[in-house]
Design a protein around this motif. Structure first.
Motif, PDB file in Angstrom:
ATOM      1  N   ARG A 172       0.853  -1.193   0.000  1.00  0.00           N
ATOM      2  CA  ARG A 172       0.000   0.000   0.000  1.00  0.00           C
ATOM      3  C   ARG A 172       0.887   1.242   0.000  1.00  0.00           C
ATOM      4  NH1 ARG A 172      -5.344  -1.003   1.632  1.00  0.00           N
ATOM      5  NH2 ARG A 172      -5.504   1.085   2.464  1.00  0.00           N
ATOM      6  N   PRO A 173       1.595   1.511  -1.087  1.00  0.00           N
ATOM      7  CA  PRO A 173       2.495   2.669  -1.106  1.00  0.00           C
ATOM      8  C   PRO A 173       1.721   3.986  -1.064  1.00  0.00           C
ATOM      9  CG  PRO A 173       2.264   1.779  -3.297  1.00  0.00           C
ATOM     10  CD  PRO A 173       1.553   0.833  -2.377  1.00  0.00           C
ATOM     11  N   VAL A 174       2.305   4.978  -0.408  1.00  0.00           N
ATOM     12  CA  VAL A 174       1.746   6.325  -0.397  1.00  0.00           C
ATOM     13  C   VAL A 174       2.359   7.066  -1.585  1.00  0.00           C
ATOM     14  CG1 VAL A 174       1.582   8.502   0.867  1.00  0.00           C
ATOM     15  CG2 VAL A 174       1.475   6.315   2.104  1.00  0.00           C
ATOM     16  N   VAL A 175       1.509   7.506  -2.488  1.00  0.00           N
ATOM     17  CA  VAL A 175       1.946   8.174  -3.715  1.00  0.00           C
ATOM     18  C   VAL A 175       1.268   9.542  -3.792  1.00  0.00           C
ATOM     19  CG1 VAL A 175       1.974   8.064  -6.233  1.00  0.00           C
ATOM     20  CG2 VAL A 175       2.258   5.964  -4.893  1.00  0.00           C
ATOM     21  N   CYS A 176       2.062  10.577  -3.956  1.00  0.00           N
ATOM     22  CA  CYS A 176       1.555  11.941  -4.103  1.00  0.00           C
ATOM     23  C   CYS A 176       1.463  12.272  -5.589  1.00  0.00           C
ATOM     24  CB  CYS A 176       2.490  12.926  -3.406  1.00  0.00           C
ATOM     25  SG  CYS A 176       2.714  12.578  -1.650  1.00  0.00           S
ATOM     26  N   LEU A 177       0.384  12.931  -5.981  1.00  0.00           N
ATOM     27  CA  LEU A 177       0.166  13.235  -7.398  1.00  0.00           C
ATOM     28  C   LEU A 177      -0.142  14.720  -7.569  1.00  0.00           C
ATOM     29  CD1 LEU A 177      -1.765  11.145  -9.924  1.00  0.00           C
ATOM     30  CD2 LEU A 177      -2.286  13.544  -9.754  1.00  0.00           C
ATOM     31  N   ASP A 178       0.456  15.306  -8.574  1.00  0.00           N
ATOM     32  CA  ASP A 178       0.159  16.693  -8.937  1.00  0.00           C
ATOM     33  C   ASP A 178       0.506  16.869 -10.413  1.00  0.00           C
ATOM     34  OD1 ASP A 178      -0.795  19.248  -8.553  1.00  0.00           O
ATOM     35  OD2 ASP A 178       0.863  19.921  -7.323  1.00  0.00           O
ATOM     36  N   GLU A 179       0.163  18.010 -10.954  1.00  0.00           N
ATOM     37  CA  GLU A 179       0.475  18.283 -12.352  1.00  0.00           C
ATOM     38  C   GLU A 179       0.820  19.744 -12.516  1.00  0.00           C
ATOM     39  OE1 GLU A 179      -3.008  19.464 -11.272  1.00  0.00           O
ATOM     40  OE2 GLU A 179      -2.948  17.304 -11.578  1.00  0.00           O
ATOM     41  N   ALA A 212      -3.625  24.262   1.302  1.00  0.00           N
ATOM     42  CA  ALA A 212      -2.486  23.569   1.911  1.00  0.00           C
ATOM     43  C   ALA A 212      -1.948  22.519   0.955  1.00  0.00           C
ATOM     44  CB  ALA A 212      -2.901  22.931   3.233  1.00  0.00           C
ATOM     45  N   SER A 213      -1.976  22.827  -0.341  1.00  0.00           N
ATOM     46  CA  SER A 213      -1.533  21.835  -1.318  1.00  0.00           C
ATOM     47  C   SER A 213      -0.046  21.536  -1.180  1.00  0.00           C
ATOM     48  CB  SER A 213      -1.850  22.299  -2.736  1.00  0.00           C
ATOM     49  OG  SER A 213      -1.129  23.464  -3.037  1.00  0.00           O
ATOM     50  N   TRP A 214       0.709  22.390  -0.474  1.00  0.00           N
ATOM     51  CA  TRP A 214       2.131  22.134  -0.258  1.00  0.00           C
ATOM     52  C   TRP A 214       2.338  20.861   0.543  1.00  0.00           C
ATOM     53  CZ3 TRP A 214       3.248  21.883   4.858  1.00  0.00           C
ATOM     54  CH2 TRP A 214       2.353  22.518   5.727  1.00  0.00           C
ATOM     55  N   LEU A 215       1.282  20.343   1.190  1.00  0.00           N
ATOM     56  CA  LEU A 215       1.401  19.074   1.901  1.00  0.00           C
ATOM     57  C   LEU A 215       1.617  17.917   0.924  1.00  0.00           C
ATOM     58  CD1 LEU A 215      -1.471  19.510   4.500  1.00  0.00           C
ATOM     59  CD2 LEU A 215       0.981  19.503   4.966  1.00  0.00           C
ATOM     60  N   ASN A 216       1.266  18.145  -0.323  1.00  0.00           N
ATOM     61  CA  ASN A 216       1.432  17.141  -1.357  1.00  0.00           C
ATOM     62  C   ASN A 216       2.883  17.187  -1.834  1.00  0.00           C
ATOM     63  OD1 ASN A 216       1.432  15.588  -3.656  1.00  0.00           O
ATOM     64  ND2 ASN A 216      -0.406  16.494  -4.503  1.00  0.00           N
ATOM     65  N   MET A 217       3.642  16.142  -1.550  1.00  0.00           N
ATOM     66  CA  MET A 217       5.066  16.149  -1.867  1.00  0.00           C
ATOM     67  C   MET A 217       5.344  16.123  -3.367  1.00  0.00           C
ATOM     68  SD  MET A 217       6.654  13.942   1.241  1.00  0.00           S
ATOM     69  CE  MET A 217       8.321  14.497   0.958  1.00  0.00           C
ATOM     70  N   ALA A 218       4.349  15.781  -4.172  1.00  0.00           N
ATOM     71  CA  ALA A 218       4.536  15.847  -5.626  1.00  0.00           C
ATOM     72  C   ALA A 218       4.745  17.289  -6.063  1.00  0.00           C
ATOM     73  CB  ALA A 218       3.337  15.239  -6.351  1.00  0.00           C
ATOM     74  N   GLU A 219       4.115  18.215  -5.361  1.00  0.00           N
ATOM     75  CA  GLU A 219       4.299  19.632  -5.679  1.00  0.00           C
ATOM     76  C   GLU A 219       5.749  20.052  -5.426  1.00  0.00           C
ATOM     77  OE1 GLU A 219       2.220  23.614  -4.093  1.00  0.00           O
ATOM     78  OE2 GLU A 219       0.871  22.086  -4.876  1.00  0.00           O
ATOM     79  N   ILE A 220       6.346  19.522  -4.383  1.00  0.00           N
ATOM     80  CA  ILE A 220       7.754  19.804  -4.092  1.00  0.00           C
ATOM     81  C   ILE A 220       8.639  19.208  -5.195  1.00  0.00           C
ATOM     82  CG2 ILE A 220       9.641  19.354  -2.460  1.00  0.00           C
ATOM     83  CD1 ILE A 220       7.378  19.320  -0.261  1.00  0.00           C
ATOM     84  N   GLU A 221       8.326  17.988  -5.631  1.00  0.00           N
ATOM     85  CA  GLU A 221       9.083  17.354  -6.719  1.00  0.00           C
ATOM     86  C   GLU A 221       8.983  18.164  -8.004  1.00  0.00           C
ATOM     87  OE1 GLU A 221      11.177  14.390  -7.166  1.00  0.00           O
ATOM     88  OE2 GLU A 221      11.282  15.002  -5.081  1.00  0.00           O
ATOM     89  N   ILE A 222       7.805  18.733  -8.274  1.00  0.00           N
ATOM     90  CA  ILE A 222       7.644  19.566  -9.471  1.00  0.00           C
ATOM     91  C   ILE A 222       8.557  20.782  -9.381  1.00  0.00           C
ATOM     92  CG2 ILE A 222       6.036  21.114 -10.665  1.00  0.00           C
ATOM     93  CD1 ILE A 222       3.872  18.961 -10.193  1.00  0.00           C
ATOM     94  N   GLY A 223       8.694  21.359  -8.198  1.00  0.00           N
ATOM     95  CA  GLY A 223       9.612  22.484  -8.015  1.00  0.00           C
ATOM     96  C   GLY A 223      11.045  22.093  -8.304  1.00  0.00           C
TER      97      GLY A 223
END
Length: 171
Positions: A12-19, A134-145
Motif C-alpha cells: 500500500r504505497p503512499v503516492v503523491c500526485l500533482d500536475e 495547503a496543497s504544499w502538503l502534497n510532496m509531488a508539488e515539491i518534486e515539481i519544483g
C-alpha cells in the motif's frame, strides 16, 4: 494506516500526485561577433504547451512523470490507469494524495473507461485530498519544483526535447 510487506515490497504505497504545465519556447540568439560571445535575445517564439503529471512515492524515492498535450479528465484517468497497471501492478492498493483539482476524482475514470474498468481502477485507490490552501502538503508539488529548477529552467522548444530531458531527470 497499516503498511504490510510482502517479499520486501510495500503493498500500500503512499503516492503523491500533482500536475503542472510548461510553455515550449524557442529563444532567439544574437550571433557572436569577434571577441563577443553568442547572446540570447529577449524575443522568443511560443511553440506550444506541455502538461506534466507527476506521481511521487516519498518513502521509496520513486517518481513517475508523464507528459501530455492537454490536462483533462481523460489524461488524468489514463495516468491513473498507468500507475495501477504498470508502475504499481504488484500492489494491492495505492494510497493517493492529491489536491482538489476538478479532474481529480473517480468520476474522471467513468468518463473515460467502461464501468468495469473504471471500478477496477477505483478499487485499487485510496484517495486522500490535501486541505484547501495547503496543497504544499502534497510532496509531488515539491518534486515539481525540483524538476522545474533542475530540468525545465532552460528553454525547451519541442515536446520531444522536453520528453528526453524529463526522462533523463527521472532516472
Amino acid at each position: 494506516m497499516v503498511v504490510s510487506f510482502s517479499s520486501g515490497t510495500v503493498q500500500r504505497p503512499v503516492v503523491c500526485l500533482d500536475e503542472t504545465n510548461r510553455q515550449l519556447i524557442e529563444k532567439r540568439s544574437i550571433p557572436p561577433k569577434p571577441g563577443n560571445p553568442e547572446r540570447e535575445n529577449y524575443e522568443y517564439r511560443r511553440c506550444s504547451v506541455a502538461d506534466l503529471f507527476v506521481a511521487f512515492e516519498p518513502l521509496a524515492c520513486k517518481k513517475v512523470v508523464k507528459l501530455t498535450d492537454t490536462r483533462t479528465a481523460v489524461d488524468f484517468a489514463h495516468f491513473l490507469r498507468e500507475l495501477i497497471e504498470v508502475h504499481y501492478s504488484h500492489c494491492e492498493k495505492i494510497v493517493l494524495v492529491m489536491d482538489n483539482l476538478n479532474i481529480h476524482s473517480i468520476a474522471s475514470l467513468y468518463k473515460v473507461f467502461d464501468p468495469a474498468t473504471a471500478r477496477h481502477i477505483a478499487r485499487r485507490l485510496e484517495i486522500h485530498y490535501t486541505p484547501i490552501h495547503a496543497s504544499w502538503l502534497n510532496m509531488a508539488e515539491i518534486e515539481i519544483g525540483i524538476l522545474s529548477r533542475q530540468c525545465l529552467s532552460q528553454s525547451l522548444s519541442s515536446f520531444e526535447l522536453m520528453t528526453r530531458q524529463v526522462n533523463a531527470w527521472t532516472l
